[in-house]
Write an enzyme that holds these catalytic residues in place. Structure first.
Site, PDB file in Angstrom:
ATOM      1  NE  ARG A  31      47.724   7.833  10.082  1.00  0.00           N
ATOM      2  CZ  ARG A  31      47.551   8.636  11.121  1.00  0.00           C
ATOM      3  NH1 ARG A  31      47.572   9.949  10.962  1.00  0.00           N
ATOM      4  NH2 ARG A  31      47.375   8.146  12.334  1.00  0.00           N
ATOM      5  CG  LEU A 127      20.707  13.850 -13.488  1.00  0.00           C
ATOM      6  CD1 LEU A 127      22.174  14.270 -13.550  1.00  0.00           C
ATOM      7  CD2 LEU A 127      19.925  14.819 -12.613  1.00  0.00           C
ATOM      8  CB  ALA A 150      19.456   4.503 -21.518  1.00  0.00           C
ATOM      9  CB  CYS A 203      22.898  -6.176 -10.921  1.00  0.00           C
ATOM     10  SG  CYS A 203      24.454  -5.342 -11.139  1.00  0.00           S
TER      11      CYS A 203
END
Ligand SMILES: [Zn+2]
Lengths: 268, 69
Positions: A31, A127, A150, A203
């Protein structure tokens, strides 16, 4: 429906990419291959690309789904969090049976089932700066789908140092925006105003409008495909969601000449 | 009484005093909030806010900076 076979007229691709797509993959990507500006050559090039996605939450899940489906050849998914019940409404790669599993690993498992023809690796940890820098250097493109300031500022700083284009988004409550930062043209996340601690929380404090993170994640997928497929570097821009009008506005991100990260006085 | 001009803030038309700058606009409508401001589709660095006076029919987008995902 019969598959239209596409033969690329221009054979300017490297020798390593000239092998035709295997039949099953031709079917898988059919597609997309039917799009007027797409071709087998373009598909093969996309299959050579390496993408780092940082954060597999409400932004990362939809972005990763569509980019794996489009055939980005190698996805590296980084997230140190575990799947929780409250994630399921918008983090669409996870099921109730995934609760308690690491997000990067659970997402990689689902994505690999969605597209067995691309390579998907998980980094099941947060990380640190050195690791982040090493992974960013590896990738052709970086997607910041993280949920905290951060991480976003660290990605901004490292991509500025490495002069790497990167994409990201942020959402909280009914507010959200996505961005493309080009270190060689336009401003950075510091210029946008992210250098100070944000008054609004994430959130967890504000809640989040579920379809908005989905939309932002899909915007990132589309922007990433544009970047990976044509490689043209656009000026830094931000797409801002206006809930009142149910629309996005795209704005150029001007550089602050005195920005401590990207400005002329910055120690880069 | 000072002269007023029409501008658009987040798509809605409103009147502000002629000569008002972006810093004053932020203080009037989003005091204490951490926002970014786009003036006619260009996001203005905070440092330039006090130097940018609003003109009639300017389109201003003021939005909260957030860090969730
Ligand atoms: Zn900057």
């Amino acid at each position: 429906m019969p598959i239209k076979l596409i033969t690329s007229a221009n054979h300017s691709i490297p020798a390593s990419l000239q092998s035709p797509l295997p039949d099953q993959q031709f079917l898988y990507y059919s597609r997309q291959l039917l799009l007027p500006d797409w071709s087998e050559q373009r598909q093969l090039q996309l299959l050579q690309k390496k993408l780092l996605i940082i954060g597999l939450g409400g932004l990362g899940c939809p972005a990763a789904t569509y980019l794996a489906g489009a055939g980005v050849g190698w996805l590296l998914l980084a997230d140190g969090d575990k799947v929780e019940l409250s994630n399921l409404p918008r983090q669409t790669l996870f099921r109730t049976s995934d609760i308690g599993l690491n997000k990067a690993e659970a997402a990689a498992a689902t994505l690999q089932q969605l597209n067995p023809f691309v390579r998907i690796d998980a980094l099941p940890q947060m990380l640190d700066e050195a690791e982040l820098s090493r992974r960013i250097a590896w990738a052709d493109l970086v997607l910041d789908c993280s949920d905290n300031l951060a991480t976003k500022l660290a990605i901004n700083r490292i991509c500025q140092q490495q002069q790497r284009c990167w994409l990201g988004a942020s959402a909280s409550g009914y507010q959200g925006y996505s961005w493309l930062i080009n270190p060689t043209s336009g401003g950075c996340l510091h210029c946008l105003g992210h250098q100070q601690p944000l008054l609004t929380g994430g959130c967890l404090q504000q809640g989040v409008y579920t379809p908005l993170v989905g939309q932002l994640g899909l915007q990132l997928a589309s922007m990433a495909l544009q970047q990976l497929a044509n490689g043209r570097r656009r000026r830094s821009f931000v797409q801002i969601y206006q809930h009142h009008h149910q629309q996005f506005s795209q704005c150029q991100l001007l550089a602050d000449p005195q920005c401590e990260c990207c400005g002329v006085t910055a120690d880069v | 009484m000072s002269e007023m001009i029409d501008i658009y803030l987040n798509g809605d038309r409103l009147q502000v005093a002629a000569g008002m700058d972006l810093q004053q606009l932020q203080q009037q409508f989003a005091d204490g909030q951490h926002v970014a401001i786009a003036l006619n589709t260009e996001i203005m660095p905070r440092r330039l806010w006090a130097d940018r006076s609003l003109q009639a029919r300017d389109q201003v987008l003021m939005f909260n900076l957030v860090a969730g995902g």
